[in-house]
Design an enzyme around this catalytic site. Structure first.
Site, mmCIF file in Angstrom:
data_model
loop_
_atom_site.group_PDB
_atom_site.id
_atom_site.type_symbol
_atom_site.label_atom_id
_atom_site.label_comp_id
_atom_site.label_asym_id
_atom_site.label_seq_id
_atom_site.Cartn_x
_atom_site.Cartn_y
_atom_site.Cartn_z
ATOM 1 N N LYS A 115 0.824 -1.228 -0.107
ATOM 2 C CA LYS A 115 -0.190 0.038 0.026
ATOM 3 C C LYS A 115 0.798 1.207 -0.077
ATOM 4 O O LYS A 115 0.471 2.425 -0.494
ATOM 5 C CB LYS A 115 -1.071 -0.040 1.136
ATOM 6 C CG LYS A 115 -1.744 -1.311 1.368
ATOM 7 C CD LYS A 115 -2.743 -1.638 0.241
ATOM 8 C CE LYS A 115 -3.199 -2.987 0.379
ATOM 9 N NZ LYS A 115 -3.907 -3.398 -0.637
ATOM 10 N N GLY A 164 -8.035 -2.700 6.792
ATOM 11 C CA GLY A 164 -8.158 -2.555 8.341
ATOM 12 C C GLY A 164 -7.287 -3.270 9.143
ATOM 13 O O GLY A 164 -7.464 -3.070 10.378
ATOM 14 N N ARG A 291 -9.399 -7.045 -7.795
ATOM 15 C CA ARG A 291 -10.290 -8.207 -7.757
ATOM 16 C C ARG A 291 -11.714 -7.918 -8.338
ATOM 17 O O ARG A 291 -12.096 -6.614 -8.086
ATOM 18 C CB ARG A 291 -10.293 -8.932 -6.578
ATOM 19 C CG ARG A 291 -10.604 -8.019 -5.410
ATOM 20 C CD ARG A 291 -11.040 -8.960 -4.243
ATOM 21 N NE ARG A 291 -11.777 -7.757 -3.276
ATOM 22 C CZ ARG A 291 -11.024 -7.226 -2.322
ATOM 23 N NH1 ARG A 291 -9.885 -7.025 -2.345
ATOM 24 N NH2 ARG A 291 -11.800 -6.288 -1.553
#
Ligand code: MV4
Length: 449
Positions: A115, A164, A291
């Protein structure tokens, strides 16, 4: 593409099998021992048992899945979501085995999987990002220096995380010092990668994501946004499109930013670019999901585009026929996720046999599920058992349809979150479109029961 192996189970496996049948593509279901009587196992043209219930030994078992594809002569593998869908190693092994992985290249999956790197790439491509570290944090001194510069509160995130896991907020330097090591440890334990990055903490944001389609020839379109702000513990509960947080102008700006993100990374296939929107309507890139997603049906209902078919056609090397100017956004679509769980017992999963079932129907209602009367929901996998998707001319109509649909639904034999979903749908602030990511915690769970 002649034969697709679906490396998944449940409603998404059924969703993919249905698309294949309509496209005259043969299907291979793989199933674990506990899924012998599952709907996906019954609907596919061929089936292969790939191991015991434990997903590590079946739905995540590279070797058995590749072998199943080879035995049945499947030329491609659709990973669905979860399981192997964002596993770059698996995508690489498919490529090396001469099997088309229905998704982006393993290199893009790998890139987006980090990320921190993904954020840096977006920043350099001119996509708005939250102020924070340039890439990963080098140490606690670096973290303190950056936090001072951007101002507290800050949020620490695991680079290999997402969705998360491995995130913590720090309101001051003291909290930063203690949370720094905690997030690093969590990241090491969960992802075997202790790389972390830091950014300004955006208070009470909305989660708004853009669906994209990109072919192998540089053609990219976006299919508008989904608002997934209504979540509990980073699990989405209700999704809707359009978002009540953005207008036409912002939709176009975010859509263009998402297309920029796709082009900068060389992304192909369907995908989702996640943004946070703050209370001043600024938007920031969060991460990209490489995805098909659980909530894709609301975009399909609003645009009339079958995203799974488009994804398969792109993987087959076809050119996108869709042009951005031809994509129309009609009405409002909402999805509720039905889980076999007990909301009054901390949402504890509630597997078991479905002894009675009535699913809603009628105008503007779509059900994506793999359950049937007599089906035994295994305790082994996640608790989502059905999605109710409604489409109406406007948001009020969609909400009315969802109320009716939830009222019609009867699922006997297991506990479900249907009453909990109903509480949200009839909540005054939800109806006004006035909510943020704290909505369930502060508005639903604190006030009722
Ligand atoms: C944030 C944030 C506030 N500021 N980043 C949580 C999961 C991951 N996808 C990103 N998350 C957040 N990142 C900054 N800089 C707040 C969250 C967040 C959140 C985001 C979307 C939906 C629900 C959420 C619940 C808690 C925290």
């Amino acid at each position: 593409m002649n034969k697709i192996l679906i490396a998944n189970r449940g409603e998404i496996a059924v969703r993919i099998i249905r698309a294949c049948k309509e496209m005259n593509i043969k299907t291979v279901a793989v199933y674990s021992e506990i899924d012998k009587d599952a709907m996906h196992t019954r609907l596919a043209d061929e089936t292969v048992c790939i191991g015991p219930a434990n997903s590590g030994k079946s739905y995540l078992n590279f070797k058995n899945i590749i072998e199943a594809a080879n035995i049945t002569g499947a030329d491609s593998i659709h990973p669905g979501f979860g399981f192997l869908s964002e596993n770059s190693q698996f995508a690489k092994i498919c490529e090396e085995s001469n099997i088309k992985f229905i998704g982006p290249s393993y290199k893009v999956i790998e890139l987006m999987g980090n990320k921190s790197n993904a954020k840096e790439l977006m920043k350099s491509a001119g996509v708005p990002v939250v102020p924070g570290s340039d890439g990963s944090v080098r140490g606690i001194k670096d973290a303190i220096y950056i936090a001072k510069k951007i101002g507290y509160p800050v949020i620490l995130k695991a680079a290999a995380g997402g969705g998360g896991k491995g995130i913590r907020v720090a309101n001051n330097q003291e909290e930063l010092e203690s949370n720094y090591n905690l997030v690093k440890q969590e990241a090491k334990l969960s992802f075997n990668d202790d790389e972390i990055y830091i950014e300004k903490f955006i208070k009470n944001p909305r989660h708004v994501e853009i669906q994209v389609l990109a072919d192998e020839y540089g053609n990219v379109v976006h299919l508008g946004e989904r608002d997934c702000t209504v979540q509990r513990k980073h699990q989405k509960v209700i999704e809707e499109t359009p978002s009540t947080a953005i207008d036409e102008k912002l939709r176009n700006k975010m859509g263009e930013a998402a297309i920029k993100a796709v082009k900068a990374s060389g992304y192909t296939s369907c995908g989702t670019v996640e943004f946070l929107v703050d209370s001043d309507k600024n938007f920031y890139f969060m991460e990209m999901n490489t995805r098909i997603q659980v909530e894709h049906p609301i975009t399909e209902e609003r645009t009339g585009i079958d995203i799974v078919k488009e994804q398969i056609k792109i993987a087959a090397g076809e050119k996108l026929k869709l042009k951005q100017k031809d994509i129309e956004f009609r009405g409002c679509s909402i999805e509720c996720r039905i889980n076999a769980e007990n909301p009054s017992k901390y949402f504890m999963p509630c597997p078991g046999t479905i002894t009675g079932l009535n699913l809603p129907g009628g105008n503007g209602i779509r059900i994506d599920t793999a359950i049937y009367e007599g089906y035994a929901i295994p305790p082994t996998y996640d608790s989502m058992i059905a999605k109710i998707i409604v489409h109406g001319a406007n948001r009020n109509e969609a909400i009315s349809k969802m109320k009716r649909a939830l009222e019609e639904t009867v699922i006997e034999g297991v506990d479900t979150n249907i009453d909990f979903l109903f509480q949200i749908i009839k909540n005054h602030n939800f109806i006004r479109g006035d909510f943020d990511t704290s909505f369930i915690e502060n508005e639903i769970l604190k006030k009722e029961v």
